[in-house]
Design a protein around this motif. Structure first.
Motif, PDB file in Angstrom:
ATOM      1  N   ALA A  69       0.844  -1.208   0.000  1.00 20.18           N
ATOM      2  CA  ALA A  69       0.000   0.000   0.000  1.00 20.18           C
ATOM      3  C   ALA A  69       0.873   1.250   0.000  1.00 20.18           C
ATOM      4  O   ALA A  69       0.562   2.238  -0.695  1.00 20.18           O
ATOM      5  CB  ALA A  69      -0.929  -0.017   1.218  1.00 20.18           C
ATOM      6  N   ASP A  70       1.977   1.224   0.753  1.00 19.27           N
ATOM      7  CA  ASP A  70       2.910   2.370   0.746  1.00 19.27           C
ATOM      8  C   ASP A  70       3.424   2.598  -0.676  1.00 19.27           C
ATOM      9  O   ASP A  70       3.516   3.744  -1.143  1.00 19.27           O
ATOM     10  CB  ASP A  70       4.122   2.114   1.652  1.00 19.27           C
ATOM     11  N   ALA A  71       3.780   1.504  -1.354  1.00 20.01           N
ATOM     12  CA  ALA A  71       4.324   1.617  -2.717  1.00 20.01           C
ATOM     13  C   ALA A  71       3.280   2.192  -3.664  1.00 20.01           C
ATOM     14  O   ALA A  71       3.594   3.019  -4.527  1.00 20.01           O
ATOM     15  CB  ALA A  71       4.798   0.239  -3.203  1.00 20.01           C
ATOM     16  N   VAL A  72       2.030   1.767  -3.504  1.00 22.02           N
ATOM     17  CA  VAL A  72       0.954   2.297  -4.355  1.00 22.02           C
ATOM     18  C   VAL A  72       0.788   3.792  -4.084  1.00 22.02           C
ATOM     19  O   VAL A  72       0.663   4.594  -5.016  1.00 22.02           O
ATOM     20  CB  VAL A  72      -0.372   1.539  -4.095  1.00 22.02           C
ATOM     21  N   GLU A  73       0.837   4.186  -2.821  1.00 21.35           N
ATOM     22  CA  GLU A  73       0.701   5.620  -2.503  1.00 21.35           C
ATOM     23  C   GLU A  73       1.854   6.408  -3.110  1.00 21.35           C
ATOM     24  O   GLU A  73       1.673   7.521  -3.601  1.00 21.35           O
ATOM     25  CB  GLU A  73       0.618   5.821  -0.987  1.00 21.35           C
ATOM     26  N   HIS A  74       3.037   5.810  -3.104  1.00 21.60           N
ATOM     27  CA  HIS A  74       4.214   6.465  -3.668  1.00 21.60           C
ATOM     28  C   HIS A  74       4.059   6.699  -5.180  1.00 21.60           C
ATOM     29  O   HIS A  74       4.463   7.726  -5.703  1.00 21.60           O
ATOM     30  CB  HIS A  74       5.432   5.582  -3.394  1.00 21.60           C
TER      31      HIS A  74
END
Ligand code: NAD
Length: 466
Positions: free
Chosen positions: A72-77
């Protein structure tokens, strides 16, 4: 992962020289090509997913959940890049309930899948019911919310210890390949594979004996074909199929207060949403007022290319869908319907823009009412008798969603209980939440996604009795 933070970088990471051609629905220009995978590619992907599954399951719930948060962090990034790609490929605007909302939803659903508890249940004196991984889950997706629906299919499945092979729609493969790239970089090899291809590849997924579970989101017609074709292997099935959701406005509703929510219930993603409001029944005492209030919202809602900041409605994703909507409205016109606003698309323009259209004076059995238009043309029908309108709401084979609009919530709840639909919303339509189960009845399919029920659906129950 700097290279996939930009739209250009993300597109370059997934597009190929030749294969499935993807066009920008706002301009008709070629956006890029996605790999057109073969049955042999599928076999290899399933073998890799099968080999990766025991190790992924062995990590346990806590570690898998941690990794889903990292995803999810990567998607937000990469959210800005992903949103732009979705807008260019599928057409929805960046703003409003558009592609930024879709990218944000992907992260939210990953986090919810990670955080939803699913403990073994004690049953009676001596039995325990627990949920185990199925093995390899196959997923087949549609083109309307390509990234979000892909996430709905894989997030819970991964959380439960399955590995996933996913085939996106041939119309929107790049957004899903991009999401697979972003998420795949932070997960172990082989845990999530996105394989783009056409209908034949979809049929090959259904025929492959390597899948213990298939998640399908798409039309009712394809859903039926999948049930028939999967009989040999008997995979578990979740079928999220077409809808033709009714909305019923009771006589005590306030037209001015509900107009904006009625509008977005019907026109979200330019009407290309499974659980959009697709036929609106209004008590005859309010009919004209509701129509005028809706017309005012249509007039102030700009339509344009998805990537323009000012757009709130975009083009239809495919030329075929443009033709379906145009055909249904033209047939209604020929039968004497009144076009309140819209209904006159520029058919020679290169983009698939069909204007937001309100139609009154249609017969209850007109094509625009009984077929899924999946586009921005809403039929509005007056009714007098509540029993009669509930009968009309329940008359079709679909049963995905429905809504009841009233100042009296208790009264609306009573009416809701009589409607044959998986979800009935009161004074809103089509909103979904990652912790609230969602799924259809009748021809809209079976099985639930989201929340604990969604996790159970991508697992196999096992009873241990002592
Ligand atoms: P579709 O059924 O034409 O295609 C969906 C997917 O199935 C695509 O990936 C396609 O390649 C694949 N496919 C086609 N034939 C196949 C076969 N014989 N075997 C296996 N796979 C096959 O649907 P669509 O036009 O992409 O999507 C629009 C429809 O999806 C609408 O009816 C909409 O209501 C429905 N939908 C439902 C939900 C839901 O949650 N219930 C969500 C979104 C869309």
């Amino acid at each position: 992962m700097g290279d996939i933070d930009t739209f250009e970088g993300l597109l370059a990471a997934v597009a190929v020289e030749d294969g499935l051609r993807v066009t920008d629905p706002a301009s008709g220009e070629v956006l890029g090509y996605a790999p057109d995978r073969t049955v042999e590619d599928l076999r290899r992907a399933v073998a890799v997913a099968k080999a990766a599954q025991p190790g992924w399951e062995a990590l346990g719930h806590e570690e898998r959940s941690r990794l889903l948060h990292v995803a999810a962090d990567a998607v937000e990034h990469s959210a800005a890049a992903l949103a732009e790609l979705i807008s260019r490929e599928q057409g929805k605007p960046l703003n409003g309930p558009g592609s930024r909302f879709e990218a944000g939803g992907v992260a939210a659903w990953l986090r919810a899948a990670a955080d939803t508890p699913l403990e073994p249940e004690r049953v009676g004196e001596s039995a325990v019911l627990r949920y185990r991984a199925v093995g390899v889950v196959g997923a087949i997706g549609p083109w309307n919310w390509p990234a979000l629906i892909a996430c709905w299919q894989f997030a819970g499945a991964l959380r439960m210890g399955n590995t996933v092979v996913l085939k996106p729609s041939e119309y929107t493969p790049l957004s899903v390949l991009a999401l697979g790239e972003v998420v795949g970089r932070v997960l172990p090899e082989g845990v999530l594979t996105v394989l783009s291809g056409g209908r034949e590849l979809g049929a090959a997924v259904v025929a492959d004996r390597g899948f213990g579970k298939l998640m399908f989101t798409g039309s009712t017609r394809t859903g039926r074909a999948i049930v028939a074709a999967s009989a040999g292997n008997l995979p578990r099935l979740t079928l999220e199929l077409g809808g033709n959701d009714p909305g019923i406005v009771l006589p005590d509703a306030d037209p001015a207060a509900i107009a904006e929510d009625l509008f977005w219930g019907a026109f979200i993603n330019t009407g290309q949403t499974c659980a959009a409001l697709k036929r609106l029944y209004v008590h005859e005492s309010l009919h004209d007022e509701v129509v005028e209030a809706l017309r005012a919202v249509v007039e102030r809602t700009p339509m344009g290319p998805g990537v323009e900041e000012g757009s709130l409605l975009g083009p239809l994703t495919t030329r075929e869908q443009f033709g379906i909507v145009d055909g249904l409205v033209e047939k209604a016109k020929a039968a004497g319907a009144r076009i309140v606003i819209g209904g006159e698309p520029d058919r020679d323009a290169p983009g698939n823009f069909y204007p937001a259209t309100l139609v009154t004076g249609v017969a209850g059995d007109a094509g625009l009412v009984v077929e899924e238009q999946f586009g921005p043309a809403l039929p509005i029908l007056p009714y007098r008798d509540l029993d009669d309108v509930i009968g009309q709401a329940n008359a079709l084979e679909t049963g995905l969603g429905a809504s009841v609009w009233s100042a009296d919530v208790e009264r609306a709840k009573e009416v809701s209980g009589r409607i044959e639909a998986g979800t009935v919303w009161i004074n809103k339509h089509g909103t979904v939440h990652p912790m609230v189960p969602f799924g259809g009845v009748k021809g809209s399919g079976y099985g639930l996604e989201f929340g604990q029920e969604g996790l159970k659906a991508v697992a196999v129950p096992q009873i241990i009795t002592t």
